[in-house]
Write a protein that holds these residues in place. Structure first.
Motif, PDB file in Angstrom:
ATOM      1  N   GLY B 139      83.713  -2.878  36.133  1.00 28.89           N
ATOM      2  CA  GLY B 139      83.820  -2.107  34.925  1.00 28.89           C
ATOM      3  C   GLY B 139      82.528  -2.169  34.089  1.00 28.89           C
ATOM      4  N   ASN B 140      81.846  -3.237  34.252  1.00 28.87           N
ATOM      5  CA  ASN B 140      80.664  -3.410  33.171  1.00 28.87           C
ATOM      6  C   ASN B 140      79.503  -3.812  33.892  1.00 28.87           C
ATOM      7  OD1 ASN B 140      80.009  -3.516  30.480  1.00 28.87           O
ATOM      8  ND2 ASN B 140      80.370  -5.730  30.399  1.00 28.87           N
ATOM      9  N   VAL B 141      79.167  -2.806  35.055  1.00 29.10           N
ATOM     10  CA  VAL B 141      77.830  -3.326  35.496  1.00 29.10           C
ATOM     11  C   VAL B 141      76.955  -1.937  35.383  1.00 29.10           C
ATOM     12  CG1 VAL B 141      76.738  -3.640  37.877  1.00 29.10           C
ATOM     13  CG2 VAL B 141      78.849  -4.792  37.280  1.00 29.10           C
ATOM     14  N   PRO B 142      76.066  -2.072  34.569  1.00 25.20           N
ATOM     15  CA  PRO B 142      75.134  -0.930  34.579  1.00 25.20           C
ATOM     16  C   PRO B 142      74.498  -0.375  35.871  1.00 25.20           C
ATOM     17  CG  PRO B 142      74.552  -2.560  32.784  1.00 25.20           C
ATOM     18  CD  PRO B 142      75.533  -3.471  33.991  1.00 25.20           C
ATOM     19  N   ILE B 143      74.279   0.884  35.724  1.00 22.77           N
ATOM     20  CA  ILE B 143      73.812   1.425  36.987  1.00 22.77           C
ATOM     21  C   ILE B 143      72.416   0.873  37.657  1.00 22.77           C
ATOM     22  CG2 ILE B 143      72.426   3.518  36.271  1.00 22.77           C
ATOM     23  CD1 ILE B 143      74.080   5.168  38.251  1.00 22.77           C
ATOM     24  N   SER B 144      71.477   0.459  36.552  1.00 24.64           N
ATOM     25  CA  SER B 144      70.316  -0.256  36.622  1.00 24.64           C
ATOM     26  C   SER B 144      70.551  -1.381  37.415  1.00 24.64           C
ATOM     27  CB  SER B 144      69.483  -0.348  35.288  1.00 24.64           C
ATOM     28  OG  SER B 144      70.443  -1.308  34.517  1.00 24.64           O
ATOM     29  N   VAL B 145      71.603  -2.235  37.260  1.00 24.88           N
ATOM     30  CA  VAL B 145      71.731  -3.420  38.021  1.00 24.88           C
ATOM     31  C   VAL B 145      72.188  -3.009  39.348  1.00 24.88           C
ATOM     32  CG1 VAL B 145      73.067  -5.382  38.187  1.00 24.88           C
ATOM     33  CG2 VAL B 145      72.306  -4.700  36.004  1.00 24.88           C
ATOM     34  N   ILE B 146      72.864  -2.308  39.705  1.00 25.41           N
ATOM     35  CA  ILE B 146      73.302  -1.919  40.898  1.00 25.41           C
ATOM     36  C   ILE B 146      72.141  -1.203  41.732  1.00 25.41           C
ATOM     37  CG2 ILE B 146      74.865  -0.205  42.236  1.00 25.41           C
ATOM     38  CD1 ILE B 146      76.583  -0.098  39.968  1.00 25.41           C
ATOM     39  N   ARG B 147      71.293  -0.792  41.049  1.00 25.22           N
ATOM     40  CA  ARG B 147      70.111  -0.007  41.698  1.00 25.22           C
ATOM     41  C   ARG B 147      69.147  -1.139  42.126  1.00 25.22           C
ATOM     42  NH1 ARG B 147      67.509   3.584  38.071  1.00 25.22           N
ATOM     43  NH2 ARG B 147      66.251   2.013  37.485  1.00 25.22           N
ATOM     44  N   GLN B 148      68.919  -2.050  41.116  1.00 23.50           N
ATOM     45  CA  GLN B 148      68.112  -3.129  41.413  1.00 23.50           C
ATOM     46  C   GLN B 148      68.627  -3.881  42.515  1.00 23.50           C
ATOM     47  OE1 GLN B 148      67.825  -5.846  38.349  1.00 23.50           O
ATOM     48  NE2 GLN B 148      66.785  -7.191  39.515  1.00 23.50           N
ATOM     49  N   VAL B 149      69.852  -4.143  42.931  1.00 25.64           N
ATOM     50  CA  VAL B 149      70.237  -4.853  43.773  1.00 25.64           C
ATOM     51  C   VAL B 149      70.131  -4.135  45.129  1.00 25.64           C
ATOM     52  CG1 VAL B 149      72.395  -5.922  44.739  1.00 25.64           C
ATOM     53  CG2 VAL B 149      72.060  -6.213  42.447  1.00 25.64           C
ATOM     54  N   ILE B 150      70.592  -2.791  45.131  1.00 30.28           N
ATOM     55  CA  ILE B 150      70.454  -2.393  46.615  1.00 30.28           C
ATOM     56  C   ILE B 150      69.014  -2.199  46.814  1.00 30.28           C
ATOM     57  CG2 ILE B 150      71.109  -0.074  47.588  1.00 30.28           C
ATOM     58  CD1 ILE B 150      73.670  -1.711  46.911  1.00 30.28           C
ATOM     59  N   GLU B 151      68.132  -1.829  46.025  1.00 30.82           N
ATOM     60  CA  GLU B 151      66.690  -1.416  46.496  1.00 30.82           C
ATOM     61  C   GLU B 151      66.113  -2.743  46.579  1.00 30.82           C
ATOM     62  OE1 GLU B 151      65.795   2.576  43.693  1.00 30.82           O
ATOM     63  OE2 GLU B 151      64.777   0.848  43.321  1.00 30.82           O
ATOM     64  N   GLY B 152      66.760  -3.706  45.811  1.00 32.69           N
ATOM     65  CA  GLY B 152      65.974  -5.146  46.123  1.00 32.69           C
ATOM     66  C   GLY B 152      66.159  -5.504  47.460  1.00 32.69           C
ATOM     67  N   ALA B 153      67.621  -5.499  48.052  1.00 33.98           N
ATOM     68  CA  ALA B 153      67.822  -5.868  49.324  1.00 33.98           C
ATOM     69  C   ALA B 153      66.965  -4.942  50.354  1.00 33.98           C
ATOM     70  CB  ALA B 153      69.224  -5.659  49.742  1.00 33.98           C
ATOM     71  N   THR B 154      67.282  -3.662  50.479  1.00 34.50           N
ATOM     72  CA  THR B 154      66.397  -2.723  51.213  1.00 34.50           C
ATOM     73  C   THR B 154      64.933  -2.855  51.252  1.00 34.50           C
ATOM     74  OG1 THR B 154      67.986  -1.047  50.434  1.00 34.50           O
ATOM     75  CG2 THR B 154      66.624  -0.449  52.080  1.00 34.50           C
ATOM     76  N   THR B 155      64.155  -2.735  50.167  1.00 35.01           N
ATOM     77  CA  THR B 155      62.720  -2.808  49.953  1.00 35.01           C
ATOM     78  C   THR B 155      62.398  -4.180  50.674  1.00 35.01           C
ATOM     79  OG1 THR B 155      62.869  -1.316  48.163  1.00 35.01           O
ATOM     80  CG2 THR B 155      60.910  -2.300  48.882  1.00 35.01           C
ATOM     81  N   SER B 156      62.964  -5.445  50.280  1.00 39.66           N
ATOM     82  CA  SER B 156      62.347  -6.627  50.662  1.00 39.66           C
ATOM     83  C   SER B 156      62.590  -6.887  52.091  1.00 39.66           C
ATOM     84  CB  SER B 156      63.095  -7.674  49.992  1.00 39.66           C
ATOM     85  OG  SER B 156      64.503  -7.747  50.224  1.00 39.66           O
ATOM     86  N   LEU B 157      63.831  -6.269  52.783  1.00 39.05           N
ATOM     87  CA  LEU B 157      64.094  -6.331  54.015  1.00 39.05           C
ATOM     88  C   LEU B 157      62.955  -5.630  54.809  1.00 39.05           C
ATOM     89  CD1 LEU B 157      68.017  -6.658  54.287  1.00 39.05           C
ATOM     90  CD2 LEU B 157      66.254  -8.560  54.819  1.00 39.05           C
ATOM     91  N   LYS B 158      62.820  -4.340  54.238  1.00 35.75           N
ATOM     92  CA  LYS B 158      61.711  -3.368  55.013  1.00 35.75           C
ATOM     93  C   LYS B 158      60.436  -4.104  54.926  1.00 35.75           C
ATOM     94  CE  LYS B 158      60.115   1.334  54.632  1.00 35.75           C
ATOM     95  NZ  LYS B 158      60.017   2.603  53.858  1.00 35.75           N
ATOM     96  N   LYS B 159      60.029  -4.891  53.863  1.00 32.12           N
ATOM     97  CA  LYS B 159      58.608  -5.417  54.152  1.00 32.12           C
ATOM     98  C   LYS B 159      58.612  -6.573  54.994  1.00 32.12           C
ATOM     99  CE  LYS B 159      56.939  -4.201  49.617  1.00 32.12           C
ATOM    100  NZ  LYS B 159      55.789  -3.200  50.014  1.00 32.12           N
ATOM    101  N   ILE B 160      59.653  -7.161  55.123  1.00 27.75           N
ATOM    102  CA  ILE B 160      59.698  -8.356  55.902  1.00 27.75           C
ATOM    103  C   ILE B 160      59.487  -7.952  57.521  1.00 27.75           C
ATOM    104  CG2 ILE B 160      60.670 -10.552  56.838  1.00 27.75           C
ATOM    105  CD1 ILE B 160      59.856 -11.304  54.100  1.00 27.75           C
TER     106      ILE B 160
END
Lengths: 122, 381
Positions: B139-160
């Motif tokens: 209930g206290n997770v800003p959307i920017s944090v959610i976006r960072q985690v999801i995009e971080g996972a996807t983009t880093s895996l894509k690069k590798i």
């Protein structure tokens, strides 16, 4: 090197001489005999398979031992690792999807089971 | 037991003998199993053993819940955490001694399975990221944090994954769909801090042949190895000194995983089955961020440049989000990778032979452009 005389048809014929790495989980910084007592020795699971009760559960994969520790924190946080050979006894992979590397270990009479194991540093 | 159950006691006659009907996990006997009581089906979990008695937690359950547990769609703790549970003490020969009705919150934390843990090891996430910061909770997770985690996972895996497939192509091997290795199905989210966990994709067609399945596993292992190399470099100065600069694609993968310099997220913890050490956890801190950013600035200065190119979209790859840009204003053909948000514009340009202007980072050596902006020069009416 013999197994206890009251073990009927145990270990099973398809058990092999102990060989390689085995893991257990405990609490102490030194593995002790109490960490290696079978269900039969502890008087547990009276309606379970008698031969399996005489043996000891171990895991062959470190990751499985880590998982066990996380499933049951009360079992202990220390992973013990033993490198065993045929002088220990016999073992059989008794795995299933539930625990892929679960292996039952049967020790010969007179074996100090704990002495073969040491704390695993990961 | 060294913990007293403070919930109201119940009549043990209603428990029955708690015989396992289906054993789900065993070690020195059944530890997690299904049983039947007068009230219905229960999931039993061996919480404690004092040398004379077992203490089980029995949670009401049904087939739907158990299927989710077995398929890795729900954690063990969440499956046990039902509106009520029974705490049941049994002797070693299975005779109920005492029972109480309460909730999982009545049990001490150290008797329960860890949060986020799956029933069986093979159900654990292939990749999981956890953002750690003060104040992050349900209930206290800003959307920017959610976006960072999801995009971080996807983009880093894509690069590798792109890096792994480039090597395969150089070896003359057919490139599979890269997307399956970074656009992973989400296993779930946890709100102890904020964690996103991902699992291995299931094929939506007929089951993979053994060879195809082995190839997928091999690729994931390769991705895990490269990411581990990157983490070892980022987290240990001796490794950095010994190995020298990291390849830019690994630095760019790290860039997507490290925490920002300011804000609520102080560190990112990464774990996953595909790492060579499947139980390792890598904690990327702001100090790691400084190391990575410094190295990336140096690498980009010599290996990349910002470009703007106009041309025609050719050879469009829908699965891997890439295309070839030809008839360009710089006279070169460019391989381009693009993020999903440009898909519609680019495929329309591809279908209609429309010119586009793209800008992004160009790898000076290969000419490949990572597209960050797209403009349609002749959009259809």
């Amino acid at each position: 090197m013999n197994f206890p005389a009251n073990w009927q048809n145990c270990p099973p014929d398809d058990a092999s001489p102990a060989a390689g790495i085995y893991f257990r989980v405990g609490r102490g910084t030194i593995p002790v005999e109490d960490d290696f007592r079978s269900q039969a020795e502890l008087g547990k699971a009276l309606d379970g398979d008698e031969c399996l009760r005489q043996g000891l559960s171990t895991l062959r994969e470190y990751a499985d031992a880590v998982h066990l520790r996380r499933v049951n924190p009360r079992l202990g946080s220390i992973i013990y690792k033993g490198e065993l050979n045929s002088s220990y006894g016999k073992s059989k992979l008794t795995s299933s999807r539930k625990s892929p590397s679960h292996t039952t270990l049967w020790a010969y009479i007179g074996i100090n089971k704990a002495s073969f194991f040491a704390v695993c540093k990961g | 037991m060294d913990w007293a159950v403070k919930s109201p006691p119940i009549d043990i006659a209603s428990i029955g003998d708690l015989k396992p009907l289906e054993i789900l996990y065993e070690f020195d006997g059944p530890r997690i199993f299904l049983s039947e009581v007068a009230a219905g089906e229960v999931l039993c979990f061996l919480a404690d053993d004092d040398g004379k008695h077992f203490r089980f937690i029995a949670s009401p359950t049904n087939k739907n819940i158990i299927d989710k547990l077995k398929n890795g769609l729900q954690t063990l703790r969440d499956t046990l955490n039902q509106p009520w549970v029974w705490f049941i003490d049994l002797t070693y020969d299975g005779i109920p001694q005492a029972a109480w009705k309460g909730t999982l919150a009545d049990a001490p934390e150290d008797v329960l399975p860890e949060k986020g843990l799956m029933l069986w090891p093979h159900l654990e996430p292939i990749f999981a990221l956890r953002a750690i910061g003060d104040g992050l909770s349900e209930g206290n997770v800003p959307i920017s944090v959610i976006r960072q985690v999801i995009e971080g996972a996807t983009t880093s895996l894509k690069k590798i994954a792109n890096s792994v497939f480039e090597e395969s192509k150089r070896q003359g091997r057919k490139a599979n769909t890269i997307r399956q290795f970074y656009d992973l199905p989400t296993l779930g989210f946890a709100y102890n801090s904020f964690e996103a966990a991902f699992r291995v994709p299931e094929t939506q067609q007929s089951p993979l042949s053994l060879t195809e399945s082995e190839e997928v596993v091999a690729v994931f292992s390769k991705i895990g190895e490269k990411l581990e190399t990157a983490f070892d470099w980022a987290l240990d100065e001796k490794t950095r000194q010994a190995s020298g600069p990291l390849p830019i694609e690994l630095l760019e993968a790290l860039e997507k995983l490290i925490p920002p310099k300011t804000g609520i997220v102080r560190s990112i913890e990464v774990r996953g089955k595909f790492f060579p050490n499947p139980v390792a956890r890598y904690c990327l801190t702001r100090e790691t961020s400084n190391t990575v950013r410094k190295a990336l600035v140096a690498a980009r200065a010599s290996q990349e440049r910002i470009v703007k190119v106009q041309g025609l979209v050719r050879e469009f790859d829908k699965d891997n989000f890439s295309f070839s840009l030809r008839n360009t204003d710089d006279g070169k053909e460019h391989s381009c990778l693009f993020p999903p948000e440009f898909f519609d514009d680019l495929i329309e340009a591809f279908n209609n032979d429309g010119r586009v202007t793209i800008s992004g980072r160009e790898n000076i050596k290969t000419g490949e452009i990572e597209v960050s902006l797209v403009s349609r020069d002749n959009p259809s009416a």
